[in-house]
Design a protein around this motif. Structure first.
Motif, PDB file in Angstrom:
ATOM      1  N   ILE A 292       0.831  -1.201   0.000  1.00 45.91           N
ATOM      2  CA  ILE A 292       0.000   0.000   0.000  1.00 45.91           C
ATOM      3  C   ILE A 292       0.868   1.254   0.000  1.00 45.91           C
ATOM      4  CG2 ILE A 292      -1.692   1.307   1.358  1.00 45.91           C
ATOM      5  CD1 ILE A 292      -2.805  -1.446   2.278  1.00 45.91           C
ATOM      6  N   GLU A 293       1.956   1.232   0.772  1.00 45.65           N
ATOM      7  CA  GLU A 293       2.879   2.371   0.813  1.00 45.65           C
ATOM      8  C   GLU A 293       3.475   2.640  -0.572  1.00 45.65           C
ATOM      9  OE1 GLU A 293       7.145   3.604   2.967  1.00 45.65           O
ATOM     10  OE2 GLU A 293       6.222   1.657   3.342  1.00 45.65           O
ATOM     11  N   LEU A 294       3.949   1.594  -1.229  1.00 44.20           N
ATOM     12  CA  LEU A 294       4.545   1.758  -2.558  1.00 44.20           C
ATOM     13  C   LEU A 294       3.502   2.197  -3.581  1.00 44.20           C
ATOM     14  CD1 LEU A 294       6.917  -1.359  -2.660  1.00 44.20           C
ATOM     15  CD2 LEU A 294       7.627   1.050  -2.759  1.00 44.20           C
ATOM     16  N   LYS A 295       2.280   1.684  -3.467  1.00 43.20           N
ATOM     17  CA  LYS A 295       1.228   2.059  -4.413  1.00 43.20           C
ATOM     18  C   LYS A 295       0.871   3.528  -4.243  1.00 43.20           C
ATOM     19  CE  LYS A 295      -1.008   0.341  -7.840  1.00 43.20           C
ATOM     20  NZ  LYS A 295      -0.302  -0.297  -8.960  1.00 43.20           N
TER      21      LYS A 295
ATOM     22  N   THR B 261       5.002 -12.115  -3.064  1.00 41.37           N
ATOM     23  CA  THR B 261       6.161 -11.244  -2.856  1.00 41.37           C
ATOM     24  C   THR B 261       7.423 -11.820  -3.466  1.00 41.37           C
ATOM     25  OG1 THR B 261       6.682 -12.285  -0.724  1.00 41.37           O
ATOM     26  CG2 THR B 261       5.208 -10.368  -0.678  1.00 41.37           C
ATOM     27  N   VAL B 262       8.340 -10.928  -3.849  1.00 39.09           N
ATOM     28  CA  VAL B 262       9.683 -11.304  -4.279  1.00 39.09           C
ATOM     29  C   VAL B 262      10.672 -10.496  -3.456  1.00 39.09           C
ATOM     30  CG1 VAL B 262      11.379 -11.295  -6.139  1.00 39.09           C
ATOM     31  CG2 VAL B 262       9.018 -11.885  -6.636  1.00 39.09           C
TER      32      VAL B 262
ATOM     33  N   PRO C  22      -0.317  -4.503  -8.267  1.00 30.30           N
ATOM     34  CA  PRO C  22       1.104  -4.847  -8.377  1.00 30.30           C
ATOM     35  C   PRO C  22       1.967  -3.628  -8.059  1.00 30.30           C
ATOM     36  CG  PRO C  22       0.202  -4.430 -10.552  1.00 30.30           C
ATOM     37  CD  PRO C  22      -0.937  -4.255  -9.578  1.00 30.30           C
ATOM     38  N   VAL C  23       3.089  -3.854  -7.374  1.00 32.01           N
ATOM     39  CA  VAL C  23       4.016  -2.764  -7.056  1.00 32.01           C
ATOM     40  C   VAL C  23       5.445  -3.295  -7.141  1.00 32.01           C
ATOM     41  CG1 VAL C  23       2.427  -1.551  -5.503  1.00 32.01           C
ATOM     42  CG2 VAL C  23       3.984  -3.265  -4.567  1.00 32.01           C
ATOM     43  N   TYR C  24       6.384  -2.369  -7.288  1.00 33.24           N
ATOM     44  CA  TYR C  24       7.795  -2.735  -7.170  1.00 33.24           C
ATOM     45  C   TYR C  24       8.545  -1.551  -6.579  1.00 33.24           C
ATOM     46  CZ  TYR C  24       8.623   0.013 -11.438  1.00 33.24           C
ATOM     47  OH  TYR C  24       8.689   1.035 -12.357  1.00 33.24           O
ATOM     48  N   ASP C  25       9.692  -1.828  -5.999  1.00 32.27           N
ATOM     49  CA  ASP C  25      10.529  -0.777  -5.437  1.00 32.27           C
ATOM     50  C   ASP C  25      11.273  -0.104  -6.584  1.00 32.27           C
ATOM     51  OD1 ASP C  25      12.519   0.772  -4.201  1.00 32.27           O
ATOM     52  OD2 ASP C  25      12.682  -0.614  -2.520  1.00 32.27           O
TER      53      ASP C  25
ATOM     54  N   SER D 286      13.645  -5.053 -13.680  1.00 31.44           N
ATOM     55  CA  SER D 286      12.276  -5.420 -14.083  1.00 31.44           C
ATOM     56  C   SER D 286      11.636  -6.367 -13.066  1.00 31.44           C
ATOM     57  CB  SER D 286      12.271  -6.061 -15.472  1.00 31.44           C
ATOM     58  OG  SER D 286      12.762  -5.178 -16.440  1.00 31.44           O
ATOM     59  N   PRO D 287      11.558  -5.962 -11.792  1.00 32.12           N
ATOM     60  CA  PRO D 287      11.062  -6.875 -10.754  1.00 32.12           C
ATOM     61  C   PRO D 287       9.618  -7.303 -10.952  1.00 32.12           C
ATOM     62  CG  PRO D 287      11.286  -4.643  -9.900  1.00 32.12           C
ATOM     63  CD  PRO D 287      11.935  -4.652 -11.241  1.00 32.12           C
ATOM     64  N   GLY D 288       8.822  -6.485 -11.640  1.00 28.95           N
ATOM     65  CA  GLY D 288       7.442  -6.874 -11.905  1.00 28.95           C
ATOM     66  C   GLY D 288       7.357  -8.138 -12.741  1.00 28.95           C
TER      67      GLY D 288
END
Length: 331
Positions: free
Chosen positions: A179-182, A221-222, A246-249, A256-258
């Motif tokens: 939620i924070e990243l989104k 999660t990854v 979906p989110v990534y840092d 390309s972590p997604g």
């Protein structure tokens, strides 16, 4: 139709709802499961249900306008009824309701044709047989990106520590990070913050706690070492997983972590009992690359007021033209 608050439905009525839904292939999305309406209602946002003979239409009241349950976060919408059952959308209007507005209506919803203004593709991945099965159906770009994801996961492991993928986590802290990243993504892009309303955070938290195999939230999660590279929170019902948040840092964007995350989910599909991943409406580049097919969802409004309908039509078509222009420029 008779309109009631969700909590007044009996166990028998909820069982009938689910039996009707289970018998109609067009309604296999988790959004049509009574568990989704129950979770939204429990989050503090009142859900009303219009009921008839074997028909259930969960919705919200927004002034004189009716909205599908979960709006604006519901990626599939429509009445719950048996395949082939006729339906008159105008029957939804009454008790001061002047319109029923939809923006992700399944194309198979009966009776809505005259009220549809625009149609958009909603891509999906057929993941029957897991990664090997998917690769046999994927486009060349889908195969290429999955191959690159494997190599980038190896690189992430070398640079940041062991890469760990968890398909179905119940980690509340990881959900809070999603939620924070989104919210940071919304702020960076200027998009409206979906989670600005606390009830929507409560909805995610409630869905995460549902461990019913028939319906619930799925957090994937990854990690590389101690760092979260990417995560996804979606909905699951039966063999369908809906790709929702979906989110990534951004710090790891070059990896390309997604795609690493999506590859992990495709590979884990047989273990999860998943045969399809719905990506939701839109022509995002990664969706075009990853999809194996697509359905169609519709936008429009059911109303007896021609001025209201004309206004909705003009706005929807203006947005469609603007979107088409952006899409052409991005090609």
């Amino acid at each position: 139709m008779n309109v009631r608050s969700f909590e007044t439905l009996t166990r028998g009525e909820l069982d009938e709802w689910e039996a009707v839904r289970a018998g109609n292939p067009a309604l296999d999305s988790p959004y049509f499961h009574p568990g989704f309406s129950a979770a939204v209602h429990a989050s503090g946002r009142t859900v009303h249900v219009a009921t008839g003979d074997g028909v259930f239409v969960p919705h919200h009241r927004d002034g004189r306008l009716l909205r599908p349950v979960g709006w604006p976060g519901a990626d599939f919408q429509g009445p719950i009824l048996a395949a082939g059952t006729p339906f008159q959308p105008l029957d939804l209007l009454g008790n001061g309701a002047g319109g029923y507005a939809f923006d992700h209506l399944v194309e198979q919803a009966p009776g809505f044709e005259r009220w549809v203004v625009t149609r958009r593709p909603s891509p999906f991945l057929d993941v029957t047989g897991g990664l090997a099965g998917y690769l046999g159906r994927a486009s060349k770009s889908g195969k290429d990106n999955m191959g690159q994801a494997r190599r980038r996961a190896a690189k992430a492991g070398r640079e940041h520590g062991e890469v760990r993928f968890e398909a179905d986590s119940d980690d509340a802290e990881a959900l809070a990070r999603v939620i924070e990243l989104k919210r940071a993504q919304y702020a960076a892009t200027g998009a409206k913050d979906y989670f600005a309303e606390p009830g929507r955070v409560r909805l995610m938290e409630g869905l995460l706690k549902l461990r019913d195999p028939g319906f619930g939230g799925v957090l994937s999660t990854v990690h590389a070492g101690s760092r979260l590279l990417a995560a996804h929170f979606g909905l699951r019902s039966g063999g369908v997983l809906h790709w929702w948040f979906p989110v990534y840092d951004p710090e790891f964007a070059r990896l390309s972590p997604g795609w690493i995350l999506l590859r992990g989910l495709v590979e884990a599909a047989p273990e999860l009992g998943i045969s399809r991943i719905d990506l939701g409406r839109g022509e995002d580049e990664y969706k075009r690359r990853a999809k194996t097919g697509e359905s169609v969802v519709c936008q429009g409004i059911v109303t007896r007021n021609p001025l209201r309908r004309a206004g909705v039509t003009a706005l929807a078509r203006a947005r469609e033209l603007a979107r088409s222009g952006r899409f052409r420029r991005s090609r």
